[in-house]
Enzyme design. Structure first.
Site, PDB file in Angstrom:
ATOM      1  CG  ASP A 281     -10.577  -2.128  -3.700  1.00 56.72           C
ATOM      2  OD1 ASP A 281     -10.891  -3.276  -3.324  1.00 56.72           O
ATOM      3  OD2 ASP A 281     -10.024  -1.894  -4.789  1.00 56.72           O
TER       4      ASP A 281
ATOM      5  CG  ASP B 253      -5.627  -6.419  -4.630  1.00 45.35           C
ATOM      6  OD1 ASP B 253      -4.562  -6.407  -3.986  1.00 45.35           O
ATOM      7  OD2 ASP B 253      -6.412  -7.386  -4.624  1.00 45.35           O
TER       8      ASP B 253
ATOM      9  CG  HIS C 140       1.814  -6.467  -9.103  1.00 43.70           C
ATOM     10  ND1 HIS C 140       2.397  -5.677 -10.071  1.00 43.70           N
ATOM     11  CD2 HIS C 140       2.346  -6.054  -7.924  1.00 43.70           C
ATOM     12  CE1 HIS C 140       3.237  -4.833  -9.502  1.00 43.70           C
ATOM     13  NE2 HIS C 140       3.225  -5.035  -8.210  1.00 43.70           N
TER      14      HIS C 140
ATOM     15  CD  GLN D 202      -8.238 -10.471  -1.934  1.00 41.65           C
ATOM     16  OE1 GLN D 202      -7.431 -11.254  -2.410  1.00 41.65           O
ATOM     17  NE2 GLN D 202      -8.078  -9.161  -2.053  1.00 41.65           N
TER      18      GLN D 202
ATOM     19  CG  HIS E  46     -18.404 -15.862  -1.599  1.00 40.58           C
ATOM     20  ND1 HIS E  46     -18.734 -14.949  -0.616  1.00 40.58           N
ATOM     21  CD2 HIS E  46     -18.272 -17.057  -0.969  1.00 40.58           C
ATOM     22  CE1 HIS E  46     -18.813 -15.564   0.551  1.00 40.58           C
ATOM     23  NE2 HIS E  46     -18.529 -16.839   0.369  1.00 40.58           N
TER      24      HIS E  46
ATOM     25  CG  ASP F  23      -9.115  -0.190  -8.153  1.00 41.36           C
ATOM     26  OD1 ASP F  23     -10.044  -0.732  -7.510  1.00 41.36           O
ATOM     27  OD2 ASP F  23      -8.279  -0.830  -8.804  1.00 41.36           O
TER      28      ASP F  23
END
Length: 183
Positions: free
Chosen positions: A8, A10, A17, A52, A91, A133
């Site tokens: 993954d 982020d 963030h 995303q 999406h 995460d």
């Protein structure tokens, strides 16, 4: 057939963030490059699989995502790490705008991104690993037939459902090579 570490983005590669889409806001997790070099030495392909939804929500464009991704890819290459694939889902089933509002098969926890990568890169899922995460990352790995799903504590707050879905929980991506060496 190759084996892969699915990452993954982020919270695993970079600090989350919230809707990170600019180079100036992209902060690498400590030890990410060293961990990825170790994955390569252990014979793994490295594949990024990232939801995303900021694209779907209109917070940034696919072009913004591609610009940042190209910069990130070059950073890895500069450190001697070639990413074998980068897959993303733009999406969101409820919050998406226009064409991006859809219940697709690529948005984790569904396994679409991993399955597409497996077909294209000839990956043996039974030998592969998912690093994420949150619970949805673990669920996507399981749904794609990945037996080892590693939850890191560097992203979203670790919740019980994530712990329950994970094979193992570690502090960060820097700890993952030790886990893989023990497999």
């Amino acid at each position: 057939m190759a084996k892969a570490v699915f990452l993954d983005r982020d919270g695993v590669i970079n600090v989350d963030h919230g809707y990170v889409h600019k180079v100036d806001d992209f902060e690498y997790i400590e030890g990410v490059f060293e961990a990825c070099l170790a994955f390569k030495k252990l014979g793994y392909k490295i594949v990024v699989v990232t939801n995303q939804s900021g694209i779907a929500r209109g917070k940034y464009t696919e072009d913004d995502f591609h610009t940042l991704t190209e910069w990130m890819d070059w950073n890895f290459a500069d450190k001697g790490v070639d990413l074998d694939g980068i897959y993303y889902c733009p999406h969101h089933p409820e919050k998406g705008i226009g064409e991006y509002k859809q219940d697709c098969d690529c948005r984790k926890p569904k396994p679409g991104m991993l399955n597409t990568a497996a077909r294209f890169l000839k990956i043996d899922m039974s030998q592969s690993v998912m690093v994420g995460d949150k619970a949805d990352d673990m669920r996507a790995g399981k749904a794609a037939g990945v037996p080892t799903n590693i939850l890191v504590r560097t992203g979203k707050e670790v919740k019980q459902d994530g712990i329950d879905e994970a094979s193992v929980v570690v502090d960060s991506i820097a700890d993952v090579p030790k886990v893989l060496e023990a497999l």
